[in-house]
Design a protein around this motif. Structure first.
Motif, PDB file in Angstrom:
ATOM      1  N   TYR A  33      -1.782   6.748   4.338  1.00  0.00           N
ATOM      2  CA  TYR A  33      -2.674   6.098   5.297  1.00  0.00           C
ATOM      3  C   TYR A  33      -2.480   6.628   6.713  1.00  0.00           C
ATOM      4  O   TYR A  33      -1.346   6.786   7.175  1.00  0.00           O
ATOM      5  N   LEU A  66       0.853  -1.197   0.000  1.00  0.00           N
ATOM      6  CA  LEU A  66       0.000   0.000   0.000  1.00  0.00           C
ATOM      7  C   LEU A  66       0.884   1.242   0.000  1.00  0.00           C
ATOM      8  O   LEU A  66       2.070   1.157   0.340  1.00  0.00           O
ATOM      9  N   ARG A  92      -5.732   2.996   7.604  1.00  0.00           N
ATOM     10  CA  ARG A  92      -6.996   3.481   7.063  1.00  0.00           C
ATOM     11  C   ARG A  92      -6.778   4.640   6.103  1.00  0.00           C
ATOM     12  O   ARG A  92      -6.026   5.568   6.401  1.00  0.00           O
ATOM     13  N   LYS A  93      -7.468   4.550   4.959  1.00  0.00           N
ATOM     14  CA  LYS A  93      -7.499   5.662   4.012  1.00  0.00           C
ATOM     15  C   LYS A  93      -8.858   5.618   3.337  1.00  0.00           C
ATOM     16  O   LYS A  93      -9.142   4.682   2.584  1.00  0.00           O
ATOM     17  N   SER A 105     -12.316   4.599   2.560  1.00  0.00           N
ATOM     18  CA  SER A 105     -13.069   3.382   2.863  1.00  0.00           C
ATOM     19  C   SER A 105     -12.181   2.144   2.932  1.00  0.00           C
ATOM     20  O   SER A 105     -12.666   1.047   3.192  1.00  0.00           O
ATOM     21  N   ASN A 106     -10.910   2.313   2.702  1.00  0.00           N
ATOM     22  CA  ASN A 106      -9.976   1.186   2.768  1.00  0.00           C
ATOM     23  C   ASN A 106      -9.368   1.085   4.150  1.00  0.00           C
ATOM     24  O   ASN A 106      -8.860   2.074   4.690  1.00  0.00           O
ATOM     25  N   ASP A 107      -9.410  -0.111   4.716  1.00  0.00           N
ATOM     26  CA  ASP A 107      -8.725  -0.309   5.983  1.00  0.00           C
ATOM     27  C   ASP A 107      -8.198  -1.737   6.058  1.00  0.00           C
ATOM     28  O   ASP A 107      -8.776  -2.661   5.489  1.00  0.00           O
ATOM     29  N   TYR A 108      -7.098  -1.864   6.774  1.00  0.00           N
ATOM     30  CA  TYR A 108      -6.392  -3.138   6.876  1.00  0.00           C
ATOM     31  C   TYR A 108      -5.915  -3.353   8.300  1.00  0.00           C
ATOM     32  O   TYR A 108      -5.626  -2.388   9.018  1.00  0.00           O
TER      33      TYR A 108
END
Length: 116
Positions: free
Chosen positions: A32, A27, A99-100, A102-105
């Protein structure tokens, strides 16, 4: 494939220190916001500390303010959590979160045990 790999957990005596690291890959790390969460046995996951993408702002849970410090090195794609004056109630599995929008890991977690 995004990976967040935590390290640095272990067993430490009350009053001791640990430094957790979370190495990110797959990523655009500098874009992020990064956070550390923890889940203690029998409790819900809670936010411990967060840091903005450029590292200009941080926030902490009241329970760790003044003892924990979150930082990041965007050149190394790594976020850290320096934990000082550890207490038995800090015992938990610590998770790294990215998190960025709607993306999160999430990372897989690293165990921190504070006990004499």
């Amino acid at each position: 494939q995004v990976q967040l790999v935590e390290s640095g957990g272990g067993l430490v005596q009350p009053g001791g220190s640990l430094r957790l690291s979370c190495a990110a890959s797959g990523l655009s790390f500098s874009g992020y916001a990064m956070s550390w969460y923890r889940r203690a046995p029998g409790k819900e996951r809670e936010l411990v500390a967060g840091i903005t993408s450029a590292g200009g702002r941080t926030n902490y849970a009241d329970s760790v303010k003044g003892r924990f410090t979150i930082s990041r090195d965007n050149a190394k794609n790594t976020v850290y959590l320096q934990m000082n004056s550890l207490k038995p109630e800090d015992t938990a599995v610590y998770y790294c979160h990215a998190r960025k929008g709607s993306n999160d890991y999430w990372g897989q977690g690293t165990q921190v045990t504070v006990s004499s």
